[in-house]
Design a protein around this motif. Sequence first.
Motif, PDB file in Angstrom:
ATOM      1  N   MET A   1     -93.642  -0.424  46.919  1.00 39.89           N
ATOM      2  CA  MET A   1     -93.354  -1.805  46.550  1.00 39.89           C
ATOM      3  C   MET A   1     -92.396  -1.814  45.361  1.00 39.89           C
ATOM      4  N   LYS A   2     -91.264  -2.433  45.547  1.00 39.69           N
ATOM      5  CA  LYS A   2     -90.235  -2.427  44.520  1.00 39.69           C
ATOM      6  C   LYS A   2     -90.542  -3.444  43.421  1.00 39.69           C
ATOM      7  N   ASN A   3     -90.134  -3.065  42.198  1.00 36.75           N
ATOM      8  CA  ASN A   3     -90.212  -3.967  41.053  1.00 36.75           C
ATOM      9  C   ASN A   3     -91.613  -4.522  40.812  1.00 36.75           C
ATOM     10  N   ILE A   4     -92.626  -3.723  41.088  1.00 39.02           N
ATOM     11  CA  ILE A   4     -93.998  -4.120  40.788  1.00 39.02           C
ATOM     12  C   ILE A   4     -94.617  -3.042  39.894  1.00 39.02           C
ATOM     13  N   LYS A   5     -95.128  -3.462  38.759  1.00 34.13           N
ATOM     14  CA  LYS A   5     -95.751  -2.551  37.806  1.00 34.13           C
ATOM     15  C   LYS A   5     -97.261  -2.533  38.057  1.00 34.13           C
ATOM     16  N   LYS A   6     -97.794  -1.360  38.310  1.00 30.92           N
ATOM     17  CA  LYS A   6     -99.223  -1.223  38.620  1.00 30.92           C
ATOM     18  C   LYS A   6     -99.973  -0.591  37.447  1.00 30.92           C
ATOM     19  N   THR A   7    -101.108  -1.200  37.084  1.00 32.20           N
ATOM     20  CA  THR A   7    -102.003  -0.619  36.087  1.00 32.20           C
ATOM     21  C   THR A   7    -103.425  -0.682  36.635  1.00 32.20           C
ATOM     22  N   GLN A   8    -104.303   0.113  36.035  1.00 32.76           N
ATOM     23  CA  GLN A   8    -105.697   0.131  36.459  1.00 32.76           C
ATOM     24  C   GLN A   8    -106.615  -0.105  35.262  1.00 32.76           C
ATOM     25  N   VAL A   9    -107.741  -0.755  35.533  1.00 32.89           N
ATOM     26  CA  VAL A   9    -108.743  -1.019  34.500  1.00 32.89           C
ATOM     27  C   VAL A   9    -110.106  -0.592  35.041  1.00 32.89           C
ATOM     28  N   GLU A  10    -110.839   0.150  34.227  1.00 33.39           N
ATOM     29  CA  GLU A  10    -112.198   0.545  34.608  1.00 33.39           C
ATOM     30  C   GLU A  10    -113.117  -0.660  34.427  1.00 33.39           C
ATOM     31  N   TYR A  11    -113.664  -1.146  35.518  1.00 32.43           N
ATOM     32  CA  TYR A  11    -114.504  -2.335  35.502  1.00 32.43           C
ATOM     33  C   TYR A  11    -115.967  -1.891  35.619  1.00 32.43           C
ATOM     34  N   PRO A  12    -116.801  -2.149  34.607  1.00 34.46           N
ATOM     35  CA  PRO A  12    -118.194  -1.703  34.664  1.00 34.46           C
ATOM     36  C   PRO A  12    -118.902  -2.188  35.934  1.00 34.46           C
ATOM     37  N   TYR A  13    -119.677  -1.316  36.510  1.00 33.12           N
ATOM     38  CA  TYR A  13    -120.527  -1.596  37.679  1.00 33.12           C
ATOM     39  C   TYR A  13    -119.767  -1.676  39.007  1.00 33.12           C
ATOM     40  N   LEU A  14    -118.446  -1.502  39.010  1.00 29.96           N
ATOM     41  CA  LEU A  14    -117.716  -1.411  40.273  1.00 29.96           C
ATOM     42  C   LEU A  14    -117.389   0.058  40.545  1.00 29.96           C
ATOM     43  N   GLU A  15    -117.385   0.449  41.827  1.00 28.90           N
ATOM     44  CA  GLU A  15    -117.222   1.862  42.148  1.00 28.90           C
ATOM     45  C   GLU A  15    -115.779   2.353  42.031  1.00 28.90           C
ATOM     46  N   LYS A  16    -114.829   1.437  42.004  1.00 32.57           N
ATOM     47  CA  LYS A  16    -113.423   1.839  41.856  1.00 32.57           C
ATOM     48  C   LYS A  16    -112.766   1.015  40.754  1.00 32.57           C
ATOM     49  N   PRO A  17    -111.722   1.546  40.108  1.00 30.72           N
ATOM     50  CA  PRO A  17    -111.009   0.755  39.104  1.00 30.72           C
ATOM     51  C   PRO A  17    -110.366  -0.485  39.739  1.00 30.72           C
ATOM     52  N   ASN A 403    -106.171 -13.192  28.364  1.00 30.44           N
ATOM     53  CA  ASN A 403    -104.810 -12.683  28.595  1.00 30.44           C
ATOM     54  C   ASN A 403    -104.736 -11.198  28.905  1.00 30.44           C
ATOM     55  N   LYS A 404    -105.889 -10.548  29.099  1.00 35.71           N
ATOM     56  CA  LYS A 404    -105.845  -9.138  29.487  1.00 35.71           C
ATOM     57  C   LYS A 404    -107.195  -8.733  30.068  1.00 35.71           C
ATOM     58  N   LEU A 405    -107.146  -7.965  31.143  1.00 32.82           N
ATOM     59  CA  LEU A 405    -108.370  -7.519  31.794  1.00 32.82           C
ATOM     60  C   LEU A 405    -109.014  -6.354  31.045  1.00 32.82           C
ATOM     61  N   GLU A 406    -108.259  -5.727  30.143  1.00 33.76           N
ATOM     62  CA  GLU A 406    -108.816  -4.611  29.377  1.00 33.76           C
ATOM     63  C   GLU A 406    -110.054  -5.032  28.584  1.00 33.76           C
ATOM     64  N   CYS A 407    -110.165  -6.333  28.280  1.00 33.31           N
ATOM     65  CA  CYS A 407    -111.342  -6.824  27.556  1.00 33.31           C
ATOM     66  C   CYS A 407    -112.626  -6.533  28.329  1.00 33.31           C
ATOM     67  N   VAL A 408    -112.563  -6.597  29.653  1.00 33.52           N
ATOM     68  CA  VAL A 408    -113.752  -6.330  30.463  1.00 33.52           C
ATOM     69  C   VAL A 408    -114.118  -4.845  30.401  1.00 33.52           C
ATOM     70  N   GLU A 409    -113.112  -4.025  30.218  1.00 33.71           N
ATOM     71  CA  GLU A 409    -113.311  -2.574  30.102  1.00 33.71           C
ATOM     72  C   GLU A 409    -114.033  -2.248  28.795  1.00 33.71           C
ATOM     73  N   GLU A 410    -113.766  -3.033  27.758  1.00 32.79           N
ATOM     74  CA  GLU A 410    -114.326  -2.789  26.426  1.00 32.79           C
ATOM     75  C   GLU A 410    -115.732  -3.370  26.259  1.00 32.79           C
ATOM     76  N   TYR A 411    -116.090  -4.313  27.101  1.00 30.67           N
ATOM     77  CA  TYR A 411    -117.256  -5.165  26.850  1.00 30.67           C
ATOM     78  C   TYR A 411    -118.544  -4.378  26.582  1.00 30.67           C
ATOM     79  N   ILE A 412    -118.923  -3.483  27.486  1.00 35.17           N
ATOM     80  CA  ILE A 412    -120.188  -2.758  27.348  1.00 35.17           C
ATOM     81  C   ILE A 412    -120.186  -1.871  26.108  1.00 35.17           C
ATOM     82  N   LYS A 413    -119.059  -1.196  25.863  1.00 33.28           N
ATOM     83  CA  LYS A 413    -118.954  -0.330  24.671  1.00 33.28           C
ATOM     84  C   LYS A 413    -119.099  -1.156  23.394  1.00 33.28           C
TER      85      LYS A 413
END
Length: 448
Positions: A1-17, A403-413
Amino acid sequence: MKNIKKTQVEYPYLEKPVEIYERECGHKIVFAYKQGSLMNISSWVKTGSINENDENNGISHFLEHLMFKGTSKHKAGEFDRTLESRGAIVNAATWKDYTFYYVTIPKGTDNRNFKDTLELHADMMLDPVIPDNEIGAPFDINNPNIKTKRERHVVIEEIRMRKDQPWTKVYNQTNANMYTSHPYKRDVIGNEQIISTVKREDVLDYYKTHYTPENITTIIVGDMNPDEIIPMVAKEFDFKGRQNRAKEVYPIDAPTSKTKEIESYSNINTGFLMFGYLGPLASDIKTSTILEMAALILGQGQSSRLYQELIEKASKPVFNVVCTDFYQFRDGGNFFIQANFKPELKNEAIDLIKKQIIKICNEGISEKELKKAKKKLKAGFAENSETVSDIAETIGFYMTVCNKLECVEEYIKVLDEITLEDVKTVLNQYLDINKAVISVLMPETYKN
């Protein structure tokens, strides 16, 4: 996919990022894998009453209704009928920071339902016709003889029903007095006068201004292959060169420096009151989480402090209801303590709540309360990871309000690291009694 920037976030309790795809135009697509037969498609728009003024208050909510009134390709009602015939749940909601539209539906054989739902959903988001005959002609709100009953009247009826609710009255009174200039001071649902007269051109202009690529996040949750579906989403969400607009930035109001009390009257038999406080930005995960904990400890459930001290163990009955809430918003949340009480004991009711607030600020909470609150918040977060619709809603909140999904990654910690001292510091900063707005709604008989 052209011109699409992909990132991943570790989401607690889901089996995949969770995968985030940001397109060149600014539109974001989020995919979360959840095993099962159901899927959810939703689009979150970064606009709500935060982008309204005194002349168009309620336009976000009105537009939400009108988005379902057809496109160039699909007539009004076709969207709902097509999807509901396949077992879908279709709905939308408007709040201060956002408006979102969603469909939860069985994915069907060969993802057929996904393809059809995506086409309808994207078409609705990008090409709403908003026809005059569905809006209804502008009219005089004071004229009881209006015969045309269109969407204006549906929304006005919603407004009127809410106006009669005591909790709504006391909330609106508190909310309006917590702010001086920020748009959060307005009621999301709007007012009858504006909805009865707003023009189609104004609604369309609002749509074009705020439903832009950068403002829209489309979320897909389900048991599907992202390599197949992301290109489909990008293709259907063809913005055809639609331009992004400059974002509005609003000065954030400071809390009152001296306790502010407001009293009003209504045709009721008991008293209603609300203590309101301005809170931190939603993106401040640690402080927001501490205030979530404080709301749990103070007034959520029968084991909470306020219920135990003011109802269960009370030496005399003053309160019928006493509870708490914490709402998170982009430009600062709200902490509320609300109560229904015997009107002849108004002053005593206010003093009793004040004493409980002062006590928790001065003494903090116990280790036992801290552990219990952490356990409950973790359980609630895990619960919200069970269904495709709850996962989509959580992602939508973090992407749109924080404004960012990374907050969900930080929540439990962040939650695990909160200490008793952290809690006491935040309580003293935000629940200082001098920063409270106290709104009281009393029966008319107490007016004089």
